[in-house]
Design a protein around this motif. Structure first.
Motif, PDB file in Angstrom:
ATOM      1  N   GLY A 146     -31.134  41.218  -6.273  1.00  0.00           N
ATOM      2  CA  GLY A 146     -30.975  40.012  -5.466  1.00  0.00           C
ATOM      3  C   GLY A 146     -32.316  39.390  -5.117  1.00  0.00           C
ATOM      4  N   PHE A 147     -33.275  40.228  -4.733  1.00  0.00           N
ATOM      5  CA  PHE A 147     -34.610  39.712  -4.403  1.00  0.00           C
ATOM      6  C   PHE A 147     -35.344  39.230  -5.645  1.00  0.00           C
ATOM      7  CE2 PHE A 147     -33.848  41.770  -0.362  1.00  0.00           C
ATOM      8  CZ  PHE A 147     -34.527  40.960   0.522  1.00  0.00           C
ATOM      9  N   ALA A 148     -35.183  39.934  -6.772  1.00  0.00           N
ATOM     10  CA  ALA A 148     -35.818  39.505  -8.018  1.00  0.00           C
ATOM     11  C   ALA A 148     -35.266  38.159  -8.468  1.00  0.00           C
ATOM     12  CB  ALA A 148     -35.612  40.563  -9.102  1.00  0.00           C
ATOM     13  N   THR A 187     -37.222  31.726  -0.975  1.00  0.00           N
ATOM     14  CA  THR A 187     -37.692  32.673   0.021  1.00  0.00           C
ATOM     15  C   THR A 187     -36.489  33.522   0.404  1.00  0.00           C
ATOM     16  OG1 THR A 187     -39.386  31.170   0.863  1.00  0.00           O
ATOM     17  CG2 THR A 187     -38.652  32.937   2.330  1.00  0.00           C
ATOM     18  N   SER A 188     -36.508  34.795   0.008  1.00  0.00           N
ATOM     19  CA  SER A 188     -35.347  35.666   0.180  1.00  0.00           C
ATOM     20  C   SER A 188     -35.518  36.531   1.422  1.00  0.00           C
ATOM     21  CB  SER A 188     -35.170  36.558  -1.055  1.00  0.00           C
ATOM     22  OG  SER A 188     -35.016  35.767  -2.218  1.00  0.00           O
ATOM     23  N   VAL A 189     -34.437  36.633   2.198  1.00  0.00           N
ATOM     24  CA  VAL A 189     -34.458  37.387   3.445  1.00  0.00           C
ATOM     25  C   VAL A 189     -33.273  38.346   3.447  1.00  0.00           C
ATOM     26  CG1 VAL A 189     -34.428  37.266   5.964  1.00  0.00           C
ATOM     27  CG2 VAL A 189     -35.477  35.411   4.634  1.00  0.00           C
ATOM     28  N   ARG A 190     -33.542  39.600   3.775  1.00  0.00           N
ATOM     29  CA  ARG A 190     -32.476  40.592   3.833  1.00  0.00           C
ATOM     30  C   ARG A 190     -31.674  40.414   5.114  1.00  0.00           C
ATOM     31  NH1 ARG A 190     -30.395  45.127   5.780  1.00  0.00           N
ATOM     32  NH2 ARG A 190     -29.808  46.847   4.383  1.00  0.00           N
ATOM     33  N   SER A 191     -30.346  40.488   4.973  1.00  0.00           N
ATOM     34  CA  SER A 191     -29.465  40.421   6.146  1.00  0.00           C
ATOM     35  C   SER A 191     -28.421  41.515   6.053  1.00  0.00           C
ATOM     36  CB  SER A 191     -28.759  39.057   6.217  1.00  0.00           C
ATOM     37  OG  SER A 191     -27.789  39.042   7.262  1.00  0.00           O
ATOM     38  N   GLY A 192     -28.039  42.034   7.214  1.00  0.00           N
ATOM     39  CA  GLY A 192     -26.887  42.910   7.279  1.00  0.00           C
ATOM     40  C   GLY A 192     -25.614  42.077   7.386  1.00  0.00           C
ATOM     41  N   VAL A 213     -30.036  37.480   1.385  1.00  0.00           N
ATOM     42  CA  VAL A 213     -29.526  38.584   0.569  1.00  0.00           C
ATOM     43  C   VAL A 213     -28.773  39.514   1.518  1.00  0.00           C
ATOM     44  CG1 VAL A 213     -30.126  40.465  -0.995  1.00  0.00           C
ATOM     45  CG2 VAL A 213     -31.463  38.341  -1.028  1.00  0.00           C
ATOM     46  N   VAL A 214     -27.447  39.476   1.455  1.00  0.00           N
ATOM     47  CA  VAL A 214     -26.610  40.169   2.432  1.00  0.00           C
ATOM     48  C   VAL A 214     -26.186  41.515   1.849  1.00  0.00           C
ATOM     49  CG1 VAL A 214     -24.614  40.001   3.929  1.00  0.00           C
ATOM     50  CG2 VAL A 214     -25.801  37.917   3.206  1.00  0.00           C
ATOM     51  N   VAL A 215     -26.623  42.588   2.492  1.00  0.00           N
ATOM     52  CA  VAL A 215     -26.429  43.947   1.979  1.00  0.00           C
ATOM     53  C   VAL A 215     -25.230  44.585   2.669  1.00  0.00           C
ATOM     54  CG1 VAL A 215     -27.508  46.198   1.632  1.00  0.00           C
ATOM     55  CG2 VAL A 215     -28.906  44.108   1.549  1.00  0.00           C
ATOM     56  N   ALA A 216     -24.216  44.896   1.876  1.00  0.00           N
ATOM     57  CA  ALA A 216     -23.016  45.542   2.411  1.00  0.00           C
ATOM     58  C   ALA A 216     -23.237  47.043   2.528  1.00  0.00           C
ATOM     59  CB  ALA A 216     -21.822  45.236   1.510  1.00  0.00           C
TER      60      ALA A 216
END
Length: 697
Positions: free
Chosen positions: A454-456, A464-469, A440-443
């Motif tokens: 995005g995570f939902a 398996t969701s992972v936050r990324s910059g 999940v790429v957060v702008a």
């Protein structure tokens, strides 16, 4: 406070009901309650004990809060032995899941009954250990050696019907666990049924344990716990007595408890549960997503659409023309047929998914009601910006616009719209309906509720969701680009691509980096290298042999030739002899004198490159925590789970030694081997990556 085990007398039966929600884990209070209940029932003159769980399950395993801690008395092995030794009849009534220690408690009982929906298993090998409370000794006595070996070495959960067929349980009955348990216990008492301790049964029949050990070890690609468990079952067959077998089981269990692999698997277990829990989203409500749009019906787009259909979402897929839409529909149909064949869906579900929930269209106007749209088109910024401008014009206010880009700047993509707060990256991995990872790429301007959505969505799609910059390649592909460069440099300097692939499969990867490149398509990396070329630092070493393959039209498996040659009907490939020619030409052109690399050196350089880049990713905040990196590499890149991930592996090896080696390599190539500032800081402070995880960073 409610007691963990509630004692009740019903005539001649003492009822012990577990009330330790949510899963009746076998923590210290439960163990003490069971022991006290057995002793009280004996002292009061009860003729039988019924053990069952209130709520949704029987005992679903150990209490994870006790993992890594010394077990308090009574320990589970002693408790199981005491239950089995009780001088009255002990019956367990199973529902929900009886897993690990839960099944070991049930096996210590004299009789077992279950509801039809119950599942049971001994999944300890997935945590780097094995059953340690008699499971490897009791299960083969009642179910046979081969059944016990299969269940224990795979950790597979079996349904009640299969468990009954294999003798693991004695009866299946409809009703509540309390109701069916009481009925069965009364029936046993009326029949004057004898106690039936499994420890008194004859030792099970032996098999060729050495052959099975070798087979299980090979199947685990280096994971030790399943193979060690084979030796424990062997003790059930060959030890002089049941107690001798139990002692041998305990020795092997403790050996695994002290292993690095156990630490890696426990890290993976907890990290998988922690990675999607972000404090900043705790009170943020996601937007509703009922219908989903997908742009592009290639392999990736069709996979995303398939994943959405399997999760009961309506899908509108946009293609450039009717012919391409028909091809996309065929891909989705083939994906769903695979799910049908594997038993994931039935024929009625397949038919329904291929009709009402799926719409194929060629006009963006068909997306007017979509709650979320994912584009999966060609990896080109101009193409992406054109797509997002069209989405901006056709999607309703509040619709989330997501890009599946693998590398490109989400901020630049968002700038093509009038609603950058609604734009996010959702980087799926191919095949998207199978692979579990979602980045999940957060702008910069992405709204918090869009991130939460995005995570939902990832949870709904069972990802398996992972936050990324935002950076080139995000978490996974950025790190992959680095360790793949390290592999290329080793080849240019004298190693063989096939040596490197063999070393990495020996480490535990399913495939080596060059075989993976063939599978993904060599043209993908070629395109990325050409894209980066104008901004490449002149100090960077450039390897050309991969480009030579692509220039010859050899893109890997899809063209039948890459680093390997692939023949139809044959599994895998054989080394491509042309590769050696390209490497030699590259070496001549660059004036490189080949050297010999030992296998240990290949592994160390490969892993140090991975760890160093991962440390940069964490240090720059692209990944919030080291465990985020570990989960990306586990679920997206085939990193061996028993090592926990590259940064857990680094902790286990020692960060000071890794930094020392990186500095040594930097004497050969100071540009590539620049030590990560975070790695230097951790070594200077005597801290580990796990310290950052525990600090919530």
């Amino acid at each position: 406070m409610t007691e963990a085990i509630v004692y009740e007398r019903i005539g001649d039966i003492a009822v012990l009901s577990a009330q330790n929600p949510p899963v009746n884990a076998l923590g210290i209070d439960v163990r003490r309650g069971l022991l006290a209940g057995i002793e009280r029932a004996e002292n009061e003159g009860a003729r039988a004990v019924l053990i069952y769980g209130e709520g949704r399950t029987y005992f679903a395993g150990a209490d994870i809060r006790e993992f890594g801690q010394p077990m308090q008395d009574p320990g589970l092995p002693d408790l199981c032995n005491r239950i089995e030794a009780a001088q009255l009849l002990v019956v367990s009534s199973l529902h929900g899941a009886a897993l690990g220690g839960g099944l070991e408690v049930a096996l210590s009982s004299h009789y077992r009954i279950a509801v039809p929906s119950a599942k049971m298993g001994l999944p300890e090998v997935n945590l780097g250990i094995m059953p340690g409370a008699g499971g490897t000794q009791r299960l083969p006595r009642i179910a046979g050696t081969e059944t016990a070996l299969e269940m224990i070495t795979t950790g597979r959960h079996v349904a009640a019907a299969e468990a009954f067929d294999k003798g693991v349980i004695d009866r299946i009955a409809e009703g509540s666990p309390r109701e069916i348990g009481l009925t069965y216990t009364r029936e046993l008492l009326e029949q004057n049924a004898p106690r039936r301790p499994l420890c008194d049964m004859s030792a099970p029949e032996p098999v060729d344990f050495d052959a099975i050990y070798d087979k299980v070890l090979a199947r685990g690609r280096g994971q030790l716990s399943p193979a060690i468990a084979v030796r424990a079952v062997q003790a059930a067959c060959e030890a002089p007595s049941f107690l001798d077998g139990v002692r041998r089981e305990r020795e092997l269990f403790m050996e695994l408890m002290e292993s690095e692999q156990r630490q890696g698997l426990i890290h993976a277990f907890f990290s998988e549960r922690a990675v999607s829990k972000l404090p900043e989203l705790a009170d943020v409500m996601p937007r509703d997503v009922i219908s989903m749009g997908v742009i592009g019906g290639g392999t990736m787009g069709a996979g995303i659409a398939t994943a959405a259909l399997l999760s009961d979402l309506a899908v509108v897929l946009i293609e450039r023309d009717d012919q391409a839409a028909a091809v996309a529909r065929g891909r989705i149909e083939d994906n769903l047929k695979g799910a049908l064949k594997r038993g994931k869906i039935d024929q009625a579900q397949f038919d329904a998914m291929m009709s009402d929930p799926l719409t194929l269209a060629t006009d963006y106007a068909a997306l007017s009601k979509a709650d979320l749209v994912v584009e999966a088109v060609f990896e080109d910024m101009d193409v992406k910006r054109e797509v997002f401008a069209a989405l901006d014009a056709n999607c309703k206010p509040g619709a989330i616009l997501a890009s599946n880009t693998s590398y490109l700047d989400i901020n630049e993509i968002a700038a093509a719209t009038s609603r950058p707060t609604d734009v996010i990256g959702l980087h799926f991995f191919s095949p998207a309906h199978v692979m579990k990872l979602l980045e999940v790429v957060v702008a910069d301007q992405t709204a918090p509720d869009v991130v939460a959505t995005g995570f939902a969505l990832g949870k709904r799609l069972k990802k398996t969701s992972v936050r990324s910059g935002v950076c080139d390649g995000f978490i996974g592909n950025r790190i992959m680009n680095s360790y793949r460069k390290a592999a290329d440099y080793m080849v240019l300097d004298g190693a063989s691509p096939y040596q490197i692939d063999k070393v990495m499969t020996g480490f535990g990867f399913a495939m080596g980096p060059f075989a993976v490149a063939d599978l993904a398509g060599l043209d993908i990396g070629w395109a990325a290298r050409k894209r980066r070329a104008p901004t490449r630092d002149p100090k960077e070493r450039v390897v050309c042999f991969s480009d030579m393959l692509c220039e010859a039209g050899d893109f890997g498996q899809k063209t039948g030739k890459g680093f390997y040659v692939y023949e139809k009907g044959k599994r895998g490939g054989a080394p491509n002899p042309q590769v050696a020619e390209y490497i030699e030409r590259d070496q001549r052109d660059q004036g490189v004198t080949p050297q010999v690399f030992a296998n240990d050196e290949v592994l160390r350089r490969y892993m140090c490159a991975m760890v160093n880049e991962a440390a940069k990713v964490v240090g720059e905040g692209i990944a919030r925590r080291p465990l985020d990196v570990d989960m990306v590499l586990l679920f997206g890149y085939g990193f061996p789970r028993f090592w926990g991930g590259p940064l857990k592996w680094a902790d286990l090896q020692g960060l000071d030694g890794i930094l020392k080696d990186i500095r040594r390599y930097a004497k050969e190539d100071a540009f590539f081997w620049q030590p990560a500032p975070l790695l230097e800081e951790l070594v200077a402070d005597g801290r580990s990556f796990d310290d950052l995880n525990n600090a919530g960073q």
